[in-house]
Design a protein around this motif. Structure first.
Motif, PDB file in Angstrom:
ATOM      1  N   UNK A 114       0.836  -1.189   0.069  1.00 15.20           N
ATOM      2  CA  UNK A 114       0.005   0.169  -0.162  1.00 15.20           C
ATOM      3  C   UNK A 114       0.850   1.382   0.055  1.00 15.20           C
ATOM      4  N   UNK A 115       0.603   2.048  -0.764  1.00 16.12           N
ATOM      5  CA  UNK A 115       1.156   3.495  -0.953  1.00 16.12           C
ATOM      6  C   UNK A 115       0.223   4.599  -0.723  1.00 16.12           C
ATOM      7  N   UNK A 116       0.675   5.555   0.124  1.00 14.15           N
ATOM      8  CA  UNK A 116      -0.532   6.466   0.586  1.00 14.15           C
ATOM      9  C   UNK A 116       0.415   8.012   0.303  1.00 14.15           C
ATOM     10  N   UNK A 117      -0.096   8.872  -0.147  1.00 12.48           N
ATOM     11  CA  UNK A 117       0.380  10.268  -0.321  1.00 12.48           C
ATOM     12  C   UNK A 117      -0.372  11.318   0.743  1.00 12.48           C
ATOM     13  N   UNK A 118       0.485  12.236   1.206  1.00 14.02           N
ATOM     14  CA  UNK A 118      -0.252  13.117   2.268  1.00 14.02           C
ATOM     15  C   UNK A 118       0.434  14.411   1.777  1.00 14.02           C
ATOM     16  N   UNK A 119      -0.362  15.172   2.125  1.00 18.69           N
ATOM     17  CA  UNK A 119       0.124  16.755   1.814  1.00 18.69           C
ATOM     18  C   UNK A 119       1.397  16.784   3.098  1.00 18.69           C
ATOM     19  N   UNK A 120       2.286  17.538   2.611  1.00 16.00           N
ATOM     20  CA  UNK A 120       3.526  17.807   3.506  1.00 16.00           C
ATOM     21  C   UNK A 120       3.426  18.855   4.603  1.00 16.00           C
ATOM     22  N   UNK A 121       2.372  18.377   5.444  1.00 16.33           N
ATOM     23  CA  UNK A 121       1.878  19.547   6.576  1.00 16.33           C
ATOM     24  C   UNK A 121       2.048  18.799   7.763  1.00 16.33           C
ATOM     25  N   UNK A 122       2.254  19.595   8.692  1.00 20.09           N
ATOM     26  CA  UNK A 122       2.437  18.969  10.158  1.00 20.09           C
ATOM     27  C   UNK A 122       1.092  18.352  10.647  1.00 20.09           C
ATOM     28  N   UNK A 123      -0.133  18.944  10.311  1.00 21.39           N
ATOM     29  CA  UNK A 123      -1.348  18.421  10.696  1.00 21.39           C
ATOM     30  C   UNK A 123      -1.771  17.255   9.677  1.00 21.39           C
ATOM     31  N   UNK A 154       8.185   1.954   4.794  1.00 19.08           N
ATOM     32  CA  UNK A 154       8.885   3.000   4.384  1.00 19.08           C
ATOM     33  C   UNK A 154       8.345   4.234   4.357  1.00 19.08           C
ATOM     34  N   UNK A 155       9.067   4.996   3.962  1.00 20.35           N
ATOM     35  CA  UNK A 155       8.670   6.554   3.885  1.00 20.35           C
ATOM     36  C   UNK A 155       9.334   7.357   2.614  1.00 20.35           C
ATOM     37  N   UNK A 156       8.921   8.365   2.062  1.00 17.23           N
ATOM     38  CA  UNK A 156       9.688   9.151   1.212  1.00 17.23           C
ATOM     39  C   UNK A 156      10.919   9.632   1.723  1.00 17.23           C
ATOM     40  N   UNK A 157      12.027   9.876   1.146  1.00 14.85           N
ATOM     41  CA  UNK A 157      13.425  10.291   1.643  1.00 14.85           C
ATOM     42  C   UNK A 157      14.128   9.260   2.517  1.00 14.85           C
ATOM     43  N   UNK A 158      13.429   8.139   2.631  1.00 18.45           N
ATOM     44  CA  UNK A 158      13.963   7.194   3.542  1.00 18.45           C
ATOM     45  C   UNK A 158      14.686   7.447   4.692  1.00 18.45           C
ATOM     46  N   UNK A 159      13.800   8.162   5.645  1.00 19.08           N
ATOM     47  CA  UNK A 159      14.583   8.647   6.869  1.00 19.08           C
ATOM     48  C   UNK A 159      14.823   7.806   7.868  1.00 19.08           C
ATOM     49  N   UNK A 160      15.683   7.791   8.746  1.00 20.60           N
ATOM     50  CA  UNK A 160      16.132   6.993   9.717  1.00 20.60           C
ATOM     51  C   UNK A 160      15.141   7.500  10.805  1.00 20.60           C
ATOM     52  N   UNK A 190       9.246  13.138  11.103  1.00 21.03           N
ATOM     53  CA  UNK A 190       8.709  14.495  10.959  1.00 21.03           C
ATOM     54  C   UNK A 190       8.458  14.560   9.521  1.00 21.03           C
ATOM     55  N   UNK A 191       7.285  15.597   9.272  1.00 21.26           N
ATOM     56  CA  UNK A 191       7.275  15.651   7.968  1.00 21.26           C
ATOM     57  C   UNK A 191       8.309  16.258   7.278  1.00 21.26           C
ATOM     58  N   UNK A 192       9.185  17.205   7.838  1.00 20.41           N
ATOM     59  CA  UNK A 192      10.528  17.628   7.154  1.00 20.41           C
ATOM     60  C   UNK A 192      11.179  16.804   6.804  1.00 20.41           C
ATOM     61  N   UNK A 193      11.470  15.572   7.308  1.00 20.62           N
ATOM     62  CA  UNK A 193      12.253  14.514   6.906  1.00 20.62           C
ATOM     63  C   UNK A 193      11.708  13.810   5.411  1.00 20.62           C
ATOM     64  N   UNK A 194      10.566  13.641   5.611  1.00 14.48           N
ATOM     65  CA  UNK A 194       9.841  13.032   4.427  1.00 14.48           C
ATOM     66  C   UNK A 194       9.518  13.996   3.312  1.00 14.48           C
ATOM     67  N   UNK A 195       9.241  15.406   3.442  1.00 13.26           N
ATOM     68  CA  UNK A 195       8.570  16.049   2.433  1.00 13.26           C
ATOM     69  C   UNK A 195       9.614  16.111   0.975  1.00 13.26           C
TER      70      UNK A 195
END
Length: 157
Positions: free
Chosen positions: A55-64, A119-125, A135-140
């Motif tokens: 499953x792949x899901x997209x989100x707006x890159x906002x904290x909320x 997993x997440x976009x940008x592959x954050x640790x 955090x959204x800043x790590x995946x945006x």
């Protein structure tokens, strides 16, 4: 390290629940053809086995909105295939987004910490301090007017 992986998968369970918010769509790769868009070509690497669903899901890159129940934009689900899989996820416009991926290995629609991958976009640790929710800043990432390509590496216990 094991705790971090468990937390990462737990975060996917929080964000990839059964809430109906956005639109569930098929994996239509023509949306990612040249001259199309805006869309995101998501290359999911490291699918452990051809069992269950990815499953792949997209989100707006906002904290909320990031990983908030019911705040996803598009959900694309496909039968799992060992190795790498490609998904095309449309986005409403150019802008900043985050992507979450989960491999539901037994296909039960629930997160099984000891089996499923994520997993997440940008592959954050993932750290203990954020309890597995990056955090959204790590995946945006910035999606352009055409097709934006990203790669997400799945992690399993």
């Amino acid at each position: 390290m094991k705790f971090a992986k468990i937390c990462a998968i737990s975060a996917l369970a929080l964000g990839a629940g059964s809430a109906v918010a956005g639109q569930e769509i098929g994996n239509d790769m023509t949306r990612c053809a040249a001259e199309k868009g805006p869309s995101v070509l998501v290359v999911v690497r490291g699918v452990k086995e051809s069992a269950g669903k990815v499953r792949v899901q997209s989100y707006p890159a906002t904290g909320s909105a990031w990983l908030a129940k019911g705040r996803w934009l598009h959900r694309v689900e496909s039968r799992a295939s060992t190795g790498n899989m490609n998904f095309c996820v449309p986005v409403p416009s150019e802008g900043r987004y985050g992507i979450a991926v989960r491999h539901d290995r037994n296909g039960n629609g629930k997160t099984d910490i000891s089996q499923d991958g994520g997993g997440f976009s940008n592959n954050p640790s993932i750290s203990i301090l954020n309890l597995g929710k990056p955090s959204v800043s790590k995946v945006a990432f910035q999606a352009g007017p055409g097709v934006t390509k990203i790669t997400i590496n799945l992690k399993y216990l």
